[in-house]
Design a protein around this motif. Structure first.
Motif, PDB file in Angstrom:
ATOM      1  N   LYS A  13       0.813  -1.218   0.000  1.00  0.00           N
ATOM      2  CA  LYS A  13       0.000   0.000   0.000  1.00  0.00           C
ATOM      3  C   LYS A  13       0.846   1.268   0.000  1.00  0.00           C
ATOM      4  CE  LYS A  13      -3.791  -2.135   2.518  1.00  0.00           C
ATOM      5  NZ  LYS A  13      -4.491  -2.214   3.797  1.00  0.00           N
TER       6      LYS A  13
ATOM      7  N   ASN B  48       0.828   4.066  -2.637  1.00  0.00           N
ATOM      8  CA  ASN B  48      -0.348   3.881  -3.484  1.00  0.00           C
ATOM      9  C   ASN B  48      -1.620   4.421  -2.831  1.00  0.00           C
ATOM     10  OD1 ASN B  48       0.997   2.441  -5.624  1.00  0.00           O
ATOM     11  ND2 ASN B  48       1.183   0.745  -4.200  1.00  0.00           N
ATOM     12  N   GLN B  49      -1.456   5.219  -1.801  1.00  0.00           N
ATOM     13  CA  GLN B  49      -2.618   5.794  -1.136  1.00  0.00           C
ATOM     14  C   GLN B  49      -3.328   6.753  -2.094  1.00  0.00           C
ATOM     15  OE1 GLN B  49       0.484   5.643   0.071  1.00  0.00           O
ATOM     16  NE2 GLN B  49       0.459   4.867   2.136  1.00  0.00           N
ATOM     17  N   PRO B  50      -4.648   6.939  -1.887  1.00  0.00           N
ATOM     18  CA  PRO B  50      -5.394   7.789  -2.814  1.00  0.00           C
ATOM     19  C   PRO B  50      -5.067   9.273  -2.688  1.00  0.00           C
ATOM     20  CG  PRO B  50      -6.810   7.044  -1.033  1.00  0.00           C
ATOM     21  CD  PRO B  50      -5.509   6.319  -0.880  1.00  0.00           C
ATOM     22  N   GLY B  51      -4.513   9.691  -1.564  1.00  0.00           N
ATOM     23  CA  GLY B  51      -4.255  11.113  -1.344  1.00  0.00           C
ATOM     24  C   GLY B  51      -2.932  11.565  -1.918  1.00  0.00           C
ATOM     25  N   ASP B  52      -2.872  12.852  -2.232  1.00  0.00           N
ATOM     26  CA  ASP B  52      -1.664  13.485  -2.750  1.00  0.00           C
ATOM     27  C   ASP B  52      -1.015  14.251  -1.601  1.00  0.00           C
ATOM     28  OD1 ASP B  52       0.204  15.241  -3.877  1.00  0.00           O
ATOM     29  OD2 ASP B  52      -0.983  15.544  -5.686  1.00  0.00           O
TER      30      ASP B  52
ATOM     31  N   GLY C  62      -9.325  14.383   1.944  1.00  0.00           N
ATOM     32  CA  GLY C  62      -9.512  13.299   0.986  1.00  0.00           C
ATOM     33  C   GLY C  62     -10.947  12.836   0.906  1.00  0.00           C
ATOM     34  N   ASP C  63     -11.283  12.322  -0.268  1.00  0.00           N
ATOM     35  CA  ASP C  63     -12.630  11.796  -0.493  1.00  0.00           C
ATOM     36  C   ASP C  63     -12.939  10.637   0.449  1.00  0.00           C
ATOM     37  OD1 ASP C  63     -13.261  13.546  -2.582  1.00  0.00           O
ATOM     38  OD2 ASP C  63     -12.313  12.245  -4.070  1.00  0.00           O
ATOM     39  N   ASP C  64     -11.925   9.807   0.708  1.00  0.00           N
ATOM     40  CA  ASP C  64     -12.152   8.641   1.566  1.00  0.00           C
ATOM     41  C   ASP C  64     -12.467   9.067   2.997  1.00  0.00           C
ATOM     42  OD1 ASP C  64      -9.533   9.606   1.771  1.00  0.00           O
ATOM     43  OD2 ASP C  64      -8.655   7.650   2.124  1.00  0.00           O
TER      44      ASP C  64
END
Length: 88
Positions: free
Chosen positions: A25, A28-32, A56-58
């Protein structure tokens, strides 16, 4: 991701799959992270910053889901909650 060396070999059978999942992971996290840093700088500069900021959206989705559940629970028990007040 940098990790400290293993300290207890007896735990490897349990911990190795966890370590592998975390390593997969990593990055590869969704956040920048750069955008998160900019958001934090904006927060610091804000004249009236929020007590909580969900990045973040999550994160925002999880909080919205929790709030929706709480609203439903409050509505379901509203009559009982209000029944404890003195009559006016």
């Amino acid at each position: 991701m940098d990790r400290t060396p293993r300290s207890i070999a007896d735990h490897d059978a349990i911990m190795d799959p966890i370590r592998a999942a975390r390593q997969a992971k990593s990055g590869n996290q969704p956040g920048d992270p750069a955008k998160a840093a900019q958001a934090l700088l904006a927060l610091v500069e804000a004249p009236n910053p929020p007590v909580r900021l969900f990045l973040g959206d999550d994160a925002l989705g999880l909080v919205e889901q929790k709030l929706d559940g709480m609203r439903a629970e409050i509505a379901a028990w509203e009559a009982l909650s209000r029944s404890t007040s003195f009559a006016l």
